[in-house]
Motif scaffolding. Structure first.
Motif, PDB file in Angstrom:
ATOM      1  N   LYS A 143     -15.560-114.620  93.921  1.00 26.72           N
ATOM      2  CA  LYS A 143     -16.256-115.291  95.026  1.00 26.72           C
ATOM      3  C   LYS A 143     -17.787-115.405  94.884  1.00 26.72           C
ATOM      4  CE  LYS A 143     -15.091-115.524  99.820  1.00 26.72           C
ATOM      5  NZ  LYS A 143     -14.802-114.738 101.003  1.00 26.72           N
ATOM      6  N   PRO A 144     -18.496-114.307  94.529  1.00 31.39           N
ATOM      7  CA  PRO A 144     -19.961-114.436  94.423  1.00 31.39           C
ATOM      8  C   PRO A 144     -20.381-115.481  93.392  1.00 31.39           C
ATOM      9  CG  PRO A 144     -19.282-112.131  94.267  1.00 31.39           C
ATOM     10  CD  PRO A 144     -18.030-112.923  94.275  1.00 31.39           C
ATOM     11  N   TYR A 145     -19.590-115.626  92.332  1.00 30.07           N
ATOM     12  CA  TYR A 145     -19.939-116.608  91.295  1.00 30.07           C
ATOM     13  C   TYR A 145     -19.795-118.028  91.841  1.00 30.07           C
ATOM     14  CZ  TYR A 145     -19.725-112.733  87.983  1.00 30.07           C
ATOM     15  OH  TYR A 145     -19.956-111.560  87.325  1.00 30.07           O
ATOM     16  N   LEU A 146     -18.774-118.234  92.678  1.00 21.96           N
ATOM     17  CA  LEU A 146     -18.553-119.573  93.232  1.00 21.96           C
ATOM     18  C   LEU A 146     -19.719-119.949  94.156  1.00 21.96           C
ATOM     19  CD1 LEU A 146     -14.727-119.366  94.024  1.00 21.96           C
ATOM     20  CD2 LEU A 146     -15.855-120.103  91.926  1.00 21.96           C
ATOM     21  N   LEU A 147     -20.147-118.950  94.936  1.00 27.13           N
ATOM     22  CA  LEU A 147     -21.280-119.189  95.833  1.00 27.13           C
ATOM     23  C   LEU A 147     -22.540-119.497  95.017  1.00 27.13           C
ATOM     24  CD1 LEU A 147     -22.288-119.233  98.714  1.00 27.13           C
ATOM     25  CD2 LEU A 147     -22.497-116.736  98.642  1.00 27.13           C
ATOM     26  N   ALA A 148     -22.721-118.762  93.935  1.00 23.66           N
ATOM     27  CA  ALA A 148     -23.898-118.990  93.083  1.00 23.66           C
ATOM     28  C   ALA A 148     -23.869-120.406  92.514  1.00 23.66           C
ATOM     29  CB  ALA A 148     -23.931-117.966  91.952  1.00 23.66           C
ATOM     30  N   VAL A 149     -22.699-120.837  92.061  1.00 25.69           N
ATOM     31  CA  VAL A 149     -22.580-122.196  91.510  1.00 25.69           C
ATOM     32  C   VAL A 149     -22.979-123.213  92.577  1.00 25.69           C
ATOM     33  CG1 VAL A 149     -20.899-123.936  90.755  1.00 25.69           C
ATOM     34  CG2 VAL A 149     -20.894-121.667  89.709  1.00 25.69           C
ATOM     35  N   ARG A 150     -22.460-123.032  93.803  1.00 28.32           N
ATOM     36  CA  ARG A 150     -22.786-123.982  94.885  1.00 28.32           C
ATOM     37  C   ARG A 150     -24.299-124.027  95.138  1.00 28.32           C
ATOM     38  NH1 ARG A 150     -17.877-122.440  97.130  1.00 28.32           N
ATOM     39  NH2 ARG A 150     -18.685-120.862  98.528  1.00 28.32           N
ATOM     40  N   ARG A 151     -24.911-122.842  95.190  1.00 27.88           N
ATOM     41  CA  ARG A 151     -26.356-122.817  95.493  1.00 27.88           C
ATOM     42  C   ARG A 151     -27.177-123.417  94.349  1.00 27.88           C
ATOM     43  NH1 ARG A 151     -26.987-117.252  99.018  1.00 27.88           N
ATOM     44  NH2 ARG A 151     -25.629-118.027 100.644  1.00 27.88           N
ATOM     45  N   LEU A 152     -26.772-123.148  93.121  1.00 23.98           N
ATOM     46  CA  LEU A 152     -27.554-123.678  91.997  1.00 23.98           C
ATOM     47  C   LEU A 152     -27.353-125.188  91.858  1.00 23.98           C
ATOM     48  CD1 LEU A 152     -27.486-120.965  89.194  1.00 23.98           C
ATOM     49  CD2 LEU A 152     -29.056-121.274  91.064  1.00 23.98           C
ATOM     50  N   VAL A 153     -26.146-125.670  92.140  1.00 21.06           N
ATOM     51  CA  VAL A 153     -25.938-127.118  92.103  1.00 21.06           C
ATOM     52  C   VAL A 153     -26.767-127.769  93.222  1.00 21.06           C
ATOM     53  CG1 VAL A 153     -24.243-128.979  92.394  1.00 21.06           C
ATOM     54  CG2 VAL A 153     -23.700-127.020  90.933  1.00 21.06           C
ATOM     55  N   GLY A 193     -12.855-118.259  84.971  1.00 19.28           N
ATOM     56  CA  GLY A 193     -13.023-119.504  84.216  1.00 19.28           C
ATOM     57  C   GLY A 193     -12.494-120.705  84.978  1.00 19.28           C
ATOM     58  N   THR A 194     -11.262-120.590  85.463  1.00 25.08           N
ATOM     59  CA  THR A 194     -10.652-121.755  86.129  1.00 25.08           C
ATOM     60  C   THR A 194     -11.381-122.088  87.429  1.00 25.08           C
ATOM     61  OG1 THR A 194      -8.687-120.438  85.648  1.00 25.08           O
ATOM     62  CG2 THR A 194      -8.309-122.645  86.458  1.00 25.08           C
ATOM     63  N   ARG A 195     -11.638-121.055  88.224  1.00 26.41           N
ATOM     64  CA  ARG A 195     -12.194-121.335  89.552  1.00 26.41           C
ATOM     65  C   ARG A 195     -13.652-121.801  89.475  1.00 26.41           C
ATOM     66  NH1 ARG A 195     -10.609-116.724  93.533  1.00 26.41           N
ATOM     67  NH2 ARG A 195     -11.552-118.173  95.004  1.00 26.41           N
ATOM     68  N   ILE A 196     -14.379-121.296  88.494  1.00 27.21           N
ATOM     69  CA  ILE A 196     -15.776-121.752  88.347  1.00 27.21           C
ATOM     70  C   ILE A 196     -15.802-123.206  87.922  1.00 27.21           C
ATOM     71  CG2 ILE A 196     -17.728-121.595  86.748  1.00 27.21           C
ATOM     72  CD1 ILE A 196     -18.091-118.919  87.448  1.00 27.21           C
ATOM     73  N   ARG A 197     -14.936-123.544  86.990  1.00 25.47           N
ATOM     74  CA  ARG A 197     -14.841-124.945  86.535  1.00 25.47           C
ATOM     75  C   ARG A 197     -14.548-125.866  87.714  1.00 25.47           C
ATOM     76  NH1 ARG A 197     -17.118-127.475  83.439  1.00 25.47           N
ATOM     77  NH2 ARG A 197     -17.663-126.342  81.605  1.00 25.47           N
ATOM     78  N   ALA A 202     -16.362-129.839  91.573  1.00 26.19           N
ATOM     79  CA  ALA A 202     -16.366-130.312  92.963  1.00 26.19           C
ATOM     80  C   ALA A 202     -17.799-130.412  93.501  1.00 26.19           C
ATOM     81  CB  ALA A 202     -15.533-129.374  93.829  1.00 26.19           C
ATOM     82  N   SER A 203     -18.611-129.371  93.259  1.00 25.52           N
ATOM     83  CA  SER A 203     -19.993-129.383  93.780  1.00 25.52           C
ATOM     84  C   SER A 203     -20.785-130.522  93.162  1.00 25.52           C
ATOM     85  CB  SER A 203     -20.717-128.075  93.456  1.00 25.52           C
ATOM     86  OG  SER A 203     -20.049-127.000  93.993  1.00 25.52           O
ATOM     87  N   ARG A 213     -23.734-128.453  81.292  1.00 25.75           N
ATOM     88  CA  ARG A 213     -23.103-127.557  80.317  1.00 25.75           C
ATOM     89  C   ARG A 213     -23.215-126.137  80.872  1.00 25.75           C
ATOM     90  NH1 ARG A 213     -25.461-124.815  75.953  1.00 25.75           N
ATOM     91  NH2 ARG A 213     -24.011-124.381  74.254  1.00 25.75           N
ATOM     92  N   LEU A 214     -22.052-125.484  80.973  1.00 24.79           N
ATOM     93  CA  LEU A 214     -22.012-124.172  81.621  1.00 24.79           C
ATOM     94  C   LEU A 214     -22.072-123.049  80.582  1.00 24.79           C
ATOM     95  CD1 LEU A 214     -21.523-122.653  84.360  1.00 24.79           C
ATOM     96  CD2 LEU A 214     -19.100-122.708  83.775  1.00 24.79           C
TER      97      LEU A 214
END
Ligand code: PLP
Length: 360
Positions: A143-153, A193-197, A202-203, A213-214
């Motif tokens: 979960k924290p990684y998904l939130l980080a991805v959203r904020r950085l996007v 891996g799957t959920r971050i992708r 989506a973001s 590039r991740l």
């Protein structure tokens, strides 16, 4: 390690000129390296430029001009900005780096990250290729990684609006939890891996951005479980309620338990003991009562001097954090595979220690 990392096709993080120089001498391609550090010295920055590090992660506003001044004219150094996304994750405050109240990175909330980005874009010698964040260590959920991805996007999107540029790279750091003791939870890397992708796709789609590039920076998840620390028991002492099993190392080879209460599960190795398990505390040999490697663990009641104690999951932040305390000397590193053993790093000798002392 650097050679193996290269053979596996991975990139390498370095956080000092020393780590960088060592990796380069093994033949590791500098363009596949990322240099980190909240306080890079002039020597670190010069070495990074001289040796051609792929990316330097900007961690403070003051290093922008200092770095730009080192870049030879007509060339450009690729940089990322380390953003503090304001996310609390990680096993202990000492290893939480995604929040505002710690020394790493540039805050999203107070605008420091945005300010640094504008300053970098003003420097012709610097090429901003993307954003970086590292939330901390021992993070056991996705979960924290998904939130980080959203904020950085979200920030990538604002950068495009304000500056008209689309940054092509996103580095979301490491921190993937490993289990130090049986039953502890670890991060499910495949789920990560799957959920971050999915989240990134989506973001970016929602923001109308191309997917960057991740990069991820696993550290201990690779090296930690691969290492075992071996100690020789030097003394066993029973005092009141407690049994202290003292070994020939301690906080000078592994300061983690003393620094932030890291817990391990030591085992007796090399002989079968018929004795019942008893509660014991494995301590080091150093001049501190806090030199404890593992408290309240179960070891055979007949554990005695000469026995070997193994501490699993010692491949990360162990030898790399070793010190010269009490001049015991840092331990060797032996590679073991399929019944074969090979010395990789020799034990630090008294001659090594003595050689640095130039005398009066
Ligand atoms: C910038 C950065 N990336 C990755 C890591 C790796 O963290 P871990 O070993 O917990 O995965 C660290 C650890 O200090 C770090 O500072």
């Amino acid at each position: 390690m650097a050679t193996w990392i290269h053979h596996e096709g991975l990139g390498l993080d370095v956080s000092s000129a020393g780590e960088l120089e060592l990796a380069v001498t093994t033949g590791f391609p500098p363009e596949h390296m990322v240099m980190h550090g909240n306080a890079k010295s002039p020597h670190d920055l010069r070495a990074a430029i001289r040796l051609g590090v792929g990316r330097i992660v900007i961690d403070s506003t003051s290093e922008i001009a200092r770095l730009a001044a080192e870049v030879p004219s007509g060339t450009r150094q690729k940089v990322l900005v380390r953003v503090v996304p304001g996310i609390a994750a990680g096993g202990h405050t000492a290893i939480r780096t995604g929040t505002e109240d710690q020394k790493f990175g540039l805050s999203l909330v107070d605008g420091s990250a945005q300010h640094a980005i504008a300053r970098i874009l003003d420097q012709p010698g610097l090429q901003l290729t993307g954003l970086h964040c590292h939330l901390g260590s021992q993070i056991a959920t996705v979960k924290p990684y998904l939130l980080a991805v959203r904020r950085l996007v979200g920030l990538l999107s604002r950068i495009r609006q304000q500056h008209g540029i689309t940054l092509p790279e996103l580095d979301i750091g490491g921190g993937h939890a490993v289990a130090y003791r049986p039953g502890e939870s670890l991060l499910d890397i495949e789920a990560l891996g799957t959920r971050i992708r999915t989240e990134l796709d989506a973001s970016c789609a929602a923001a109308g951005l191309p997917v960057p590039r991740l990069t991820i920076e696993p550290g201990r998840a690779i090296a930690g479980p691969a290492g075992i620390a071996l100690y020789r028991v030097l003394s066993v002492k029973r005092t009141g309620e407690r049994t202290f099993v003292a070994v020939d190392g301690g906080m000078s080879d592994n300061p983690r338990p003393a620094l932030y209460g890291a817990r391990y599960a030591p085992r007796l190795l090399g002989r079968h003991s018929p004795a019942d398990r008893q509660t014991a505390t494995v301590v080091g040999r150093h001049c501190e009562a806090g030199d404890i490697l593992a408290s309240d663990v179960q070891l055979p009641g007949d554990t005695r001097p000469g026995d070997l104690i193994a501490i699993p999951v010692a491949g990360a932040y162990h030898l790399s954090m070793a010190s010269g305390y009490n001049m015991v000397g840092r331990p060797p590193v032996v590679a073991v595979t399929e019944g074969r053993a090979r010395l990789l790093v020799r034990r630090e000798s008294f001659a090594d220690i003595r050689s640095r002392d130039v005398g009066l």
